[in-house]
Design a protein around this motif. Sequence first.
Motif, PDB file in Angstrom:
ATOM      1  N   TRP A 364       0.778  -1.323   0.179  1.00 43.16           N
ATOM      2  CA  TRP A 364       0.346   0.387  -0.064  1.00 43.16           C
ATOM      3  C   TRP A 364       1.051   1.272  -0.149  1.00 43.16           C
ATOM      4  CZ3 TRP A 364      -0.328   3.830   3.630  1.00 43.16           C
ATOM      5  CH2 TRP A 364       0.355   3.813   4.739  1.00 43.16           C
ATOM      6  N   LEU A 365       1.773   1.153   0.355  1.00 42.96           N
ATOM      7  CA  LEU A 365       2.942   2.361   0.654  1.00 42.96           C
ATOM      8  C   LEU A 365       3.064   3.272  -0.617  1.00 42.96           C
ATOM      9  CD1 LEU A 365       4.853   1.467   3.639  1.00 42.96           C
ATOM     10  CD2 LEU A 365       4.101   3.671   3.440  1.00 42.96           C
ATOM     11  N   SER A 366       3.454   1.983  -1.695  1.00 36.90           N
ATOM     12  CA  SER A 366       3.961   2.058  -2.783  1.00 36.90           C
ATOM     13  C   SER A 366       3.058   2.368  -3.769  1.00 36.90           C
ATOM     14  CB  SER A 366       4.829   0.906  -3.235  1.00 36.90           C
ATOM     15  OG  SER A 366       4.623   0.729  -4.535  1.00 36.90           O
ATOM     16  N   GLU A 367       1.700   1.386  -4.198  1.00 34.46           N
ATOM     17  CA  GLU A 367       0.682   1.801  -4.693  1.00 34.46           C
ATOM     18  C   GLU A 367      -0.234   2.963  -4.200  1.00 34.46           C
ATOM     19  OE1 GLU A 367       0.646   1.124  -7.987  1.00 34.46           O
ATOM     20  OE2 GLU A 367       2.525  -1.257  -8.159  1.00 34.46           O
ATOM     21  N   GLY A 368      -0.357   2.880  -2.689  1.00 30.99           N
ATOM     22  CA  GLY A 368      -1.301   3.938  -2.419  1.00 30.99           C
ATOM     23  C   GLY A 368      -0.526   6.023  -2.541  1.00 30.99           C
ATOM     24  N   ASN A 414      -4.949 -10.998  -3.790  1.00 29.98           N
ATOM     25  CA  ASN A 414      -5.722  -9.910  -3.610  1.00 29.98           C
ATOM     26  C   ASN A 414      -5.241  -8.640  -3.684  1.00 29.98           C
ATOM     27  OD1 ASN A 414      -8.356 -11.051  -4.523  1.00 29.98           O
ATOM     28  ND2 ASN A 414      -8.531 -12.000  -2.378  1.00 29.98           N
ATOM     29  N   LEU A 415      -3.650  -9.009  -3.938  1.00 27.76           N
ATOM     30  CA  LEU A 415      -2.409  -8.117  -3.596  1.00 27.76           C
ATOM     31  C   LEU A 415      -3.221  -7.500  -4.938  1.00 27.76           C
ATOM     32  CD1 LEU A 415      -0.091  -7.536  -1.881  1.00 27.76           C
ATOM     33  CD2 LEU A 415       1.051  -8.559  -4.080  1.00 27.76           C
ATOM     34  N   PHE A 416      -2.490  -7.312  -5.778  1.00 31.30           N
ATOM     35  CA  PHE A 416      -2.943  -5.559  -6.689  1.00 31.30           C
ATOM     36  C   PHE A 416      -4.570  -5.622  -6.810  1.00 31.30           C
ATOM     37  CE2 PHE A 416       1.204  -7.598  -7.564  1.00 31.30           C
ATOM     38  CZ  PHE A 416       1.895  -6.476  -7.160  1.00 31.30           C
ATOM     39  N   LYS A 417      -5.345  -5.969  -5.960  1.00 29.46           N
ATOM     40  CA  LYS A 417      -6.928  -5.585  -6.584  1.00 29.46           C
ATOM     41  C   LYS A 417      -6.722  -4.168  -6.203  1.00 29.46           C
ATOM     42  CE  LYS A 417      -8.872  -9.041  -8.145  1.00 29.46           C
ATOM     43  NZ  LYS A 417      -9.407 -10.222  -6.886  1.00 29.46           N
ATOM     44  N   ARG A 418      -8.209  -3.937  -6.171  1.00 34.82           N
ATOM     45  CA  ARG A 418      -8.359  -1.876  -5.926  1.00 34.82           C
ATOM     46  C   ARG A 418      -7.538  -1.155  -4.378  1.00 34.82           C
ATOM     47  NH1 ARG A 418     -12.433   1.253  -8.930  1.00 34.82           N
ATOM     48  NH2 ARG A 418     -11.904   3.320  -8.977  1.00 34.82           N
ATOM     49  N   MET A 419      -7.971  -2.269  -3.803  1.00 30.11           N
ATOM     50  CA  MET A 419      -7.636  -1.522  -1.944  1.00 30.11           C
ATOM     51  C   MET A 419      -6.288  -1.021  -2.169  1.00 30.11           C
ATOM     52  SD  MET A 419      -8.621  -0.915   0.699  1.00 30.11           S
ATOM     53  CE  MET A 419     -10.002  -1.813   1.671  1.00 30.11           C
TER      54      MET A 419
END
Length: 502
Positions: A364-368, A414-419
């Motif tokens: 989440w730190l990267s993609e968020g 679900n690692l790369f799902k929209r969350m």
Amino acid sequence: MSTFRTPRLRVRLVLAAAITVTAAACTGPVSRVPLSSPEYLNAASAKAPSPGAAGLGDPLFPLDGNGGYRVDRYLLDFDWQAPRTPFEAATTIKATATQSLSRFDLDFAGNTLHTVTVDGKTAATRRDGDELVITPAKPLAQGKAFTVKVTYTADPTQLRHRDDAIEDYGWIPTPDGTVLYPQPNGAKMIFPSDDHPSRRAPITFRITTPPGLTAVANGKLTDRSEGADGRVRWTYDSEQPLATQLAQLAIGKFTLVDSEGPHGLPIRDVVPDDLVAPTEEYRKLTADHIAWLEERLGPYPFNRYGLLVGDTDLGVALETNTISLIPKADLLGERVGAERNLVHELTHQWTGDSVGIKTWSDLWLSEGHARFYERLYSQEHGGDDFETMMKAAYANHDQWRHDAGAPAEPTEPNLFKRMRYDGSALVLYALREKVGEETFGKIERAWTTEYRGKIASSQEYVDLASKVAGEDLEGFLHPWLYGAKTPPMPNHPDWVVNPVQS
């Protein structure tokens, strides 16, 4: 993670300790060191070689990465032939033993193995799924530098699939060559490695291509030489350590387009010959994108940057170190959508590439961050209203938690799902609402500065945010990152979370 195989050594240590205590009764007081102490365990490790762990125990990919050693550099030698055609390859790994090693693993999937040597001597090997288990001719002492060389026939048709945003990954074919998509753990299909985002090392690439093709890779071109047969050898140095999931190697009929970014930063785009003119308009925006992000995240963290235009049907971009892979469709579409993806992958150079993640749960730190700044930029340049997008994400957040796990608590499928994208950007938006825009900006610049070139965890982000804000933010951020229910949004009491649908 090591397992000691020689219990008799512990018995000898117990006897030694008993002798020491007896002697102390005659000579005076001595300090008593328990058998569980690092002194005893280190002594045991030094005298009793044991296997390095087959994996790092990541909660999502427990067998990714390996224990017992640290990679200091990869040297990749690829004798490329043609698309979808096997070719001869060698990977040389310079490493240092972090324990006394009887054997160790490399992550290595598929490909036809030929030979493995350790310090020039043939090593025994066996394959166990995606693990290449190597037993050197003699054990490696803790702290010893050693060299592993693996020769093999590489299979550039290797591909795996995920049912999330990643889609296909591994070797991605193009009409006249290939690009790489190693995220999340596909580097093991390309070369034997320590394949986990927390394990980073510099890479030297040496790629030989037929006449008329160009090879590119992360970092700087340090040599180009042509043989008597017309084949060309390209040598690249990544310059900085990088995670294996961020390695890039592309081969094809490319035009290299050079330009300059802020402060004289070298920018080199790698473009299929027939796409140079059609993609020029959006590619020329890179310098402005870098300047915009530098105002918010501090100086660009690497020595160079550029875009690799992917001539593939794969619609997924990737933040490979210093050379972001952008599908051609993004650069041939409308400007708002193109800029969103361009800024997203560029943001990753700060958060995800320079500041790496400690475990996959920290994604989440990267993609968020990438989604947060992508949407913020887009709002300022003709795209959707940022707050409206965050309100929509808030409404869906409980559903995303139910389906894909909380932002910092994903499950592997679900690692790369929209969350991990909009759902994680919402965490940063909530933090900004909590502490104010000015303090949030200080947190972000501190994050990219203090952890530049390092790996970091979710907890370290919480701790740094608390330090910069001058207040304990653990109680605020923990429910956002790990809770089953979405917390109230600061300053927006009217925002409502939709009921979860099973």
